[in-house]
Design a protein around this motif. Sequence first.
Motif, PDB file in Angstrom:
ATOM      1  N   LEU A 162      -6.654   3.908  -2.501  1.00  0.00           N
ATOM      2  CA  LEU A 162      -7.651   3.164  -1.682  1.00  0.00           C
ATOM      3  C   LEU A 162      -8.729   2.695  -2.817  1.00  0.00           C
ATOM      4  O   LEU A 162      -9.291   1.657  -2.386  1.00  0.00           O
ATOM      5  CB  LEU A 162      -8.322   4.112  -0.319  1.00  0.00           C
ATOM      6  N   TYR A 183       0.751  -1.287  -0.018  1.00  0.00           N
ATOM      7  CA  TYR A 183      -0.002   0.089  -0.168  1.00  0.00           C
ATOM      8  C   TYR A 183       0.952   1.310   0.069  1.00  0.00           C
ATOM      9  O   TYR A 183       0.562   2.105  -0.668  1.00  0.00           O
ATOM     10  CB  TYR A 183      -0.911   0.081   1.278  1.00  0.00           C
ATOM     11  N   SER A 225     -10.144   3.106   6.695  1.00  0.00           N
ATOM     12  CA  SER A 225      -9.029   2.860   5.674  1.00  0.00           C
ATOM     13  C   SER A 225      -8.303   4.188   5.040  1.00  0.00           C
ATOM     14  O   SER A 225      -7.259   3.978   4.700  1.00  0.00           O
ATOM     15  CB  SER A 225      -9.899   1.983   4.623  1.00  0.00           C
ATOM     16  N   SER A 239     -15.920   2.228   7.707  1.00  0.00           N
ATOM     17  CA  SER A 239     -14.691   1.315   7.334  1.00  0.00           C
ATOM     18  C   SER A 239     -14.104   2.095   6.472  1.00  0.00           C
ATOM     19  O   SER A 239     -12.838   2.017   6.598  1.00  0.00           O
ATOM     20  CB  SER A 239     -14.981  -0.061   6.848  1.00  0.00           C
ATOM     21  N   THR A 291      -9.983  -1.164  -2.822  1.00  0.00           N
ATOM     22  CA  THR A 291     -11.327  -1.567  -2.775  1.00  0.00           C
ATOM     23  C   THR A 291     -11.839  -2.120  -3.752  1.00  0.00           C
ATOM     24  O   THR A 291     -12.849  -3.028  -3.889  1.00  0.00           O
ATOM     25  CB  THR A 291     -12.099  -0.466  -1.955  1.00  0.00           C
ATOM     26  N   TRP A 294      -5.602   5.064   7.263  1.00  0.00           N
ATOM     27  CA  TRP A 294      -4.492   4.055   7.089  1.00  0.00           C
ATOM     28  C   TRP A 294      -3.741   4.610   5.790  1.00  0.00           C
ATOM     29  O   TRP A 294      -2.526   4.625   5.954  1.00  0.00           O
ATOM     30  CB  TRP A 294      -5.026   2.651   7.059  1.00  0.00           C
TER      31      TRP A 294
END
Length: 185
Positions: A81, A61, A125, A121, A85, A128
């Motif tokens: 992201l 990531y 994320s 969520s 996802t 993060w």
Amino acid sequence: MVLGEGISPLGLVAIIVGVGGVLVLSGPMDRSGPMWRRLLSPSAALGLSAGALFGVSAVCYRGATLAVSANDPLLRALVTLAAVTSMQLLTMAVWLYLRDRPQIGRVLRAWKTAGWIGLTSMAGSFSWFTAFTLQNAAYVKAVGQIELIFGIIGTVLFFREKISSREWVGMLLLATSIMALMLTL
């Protein structure tokens, strides 16, 4: 090593202290049998494997966010992201299609509840991924262990559980690790 980013000696010591805290918090190991057998139990192997894969994911990531050609770290995190996802959605859809097609309809019918869970969520994320954009993945994951402390505090506040001496020691080790990491950044 993968991305050519190192950590300082103090950072390494802080991460090791944090790992010790996580091990203390993970609960007492069965005291019977030789130490190597207790450390290599099936549950320990699964936990270590999952942790290793989370570490690989974090480095990937970080690398992905750095590969996005934009100056704004929030945009780089958002693009990465969205890609991650989307891949997860596609993989899960194919898995469900091949393994349990009726489950797809159940998932779609639960959109009201699942939507809010998904949004919260996604916000977590995004945080993060923004952190991975701004800092070395090893530091981000190590500081992120503070969620364990919040989890224990939550069990005390909401479920009225008592904190054991083992949990106090684990939280102290984690807090020490996180504070040391903050001083190295």
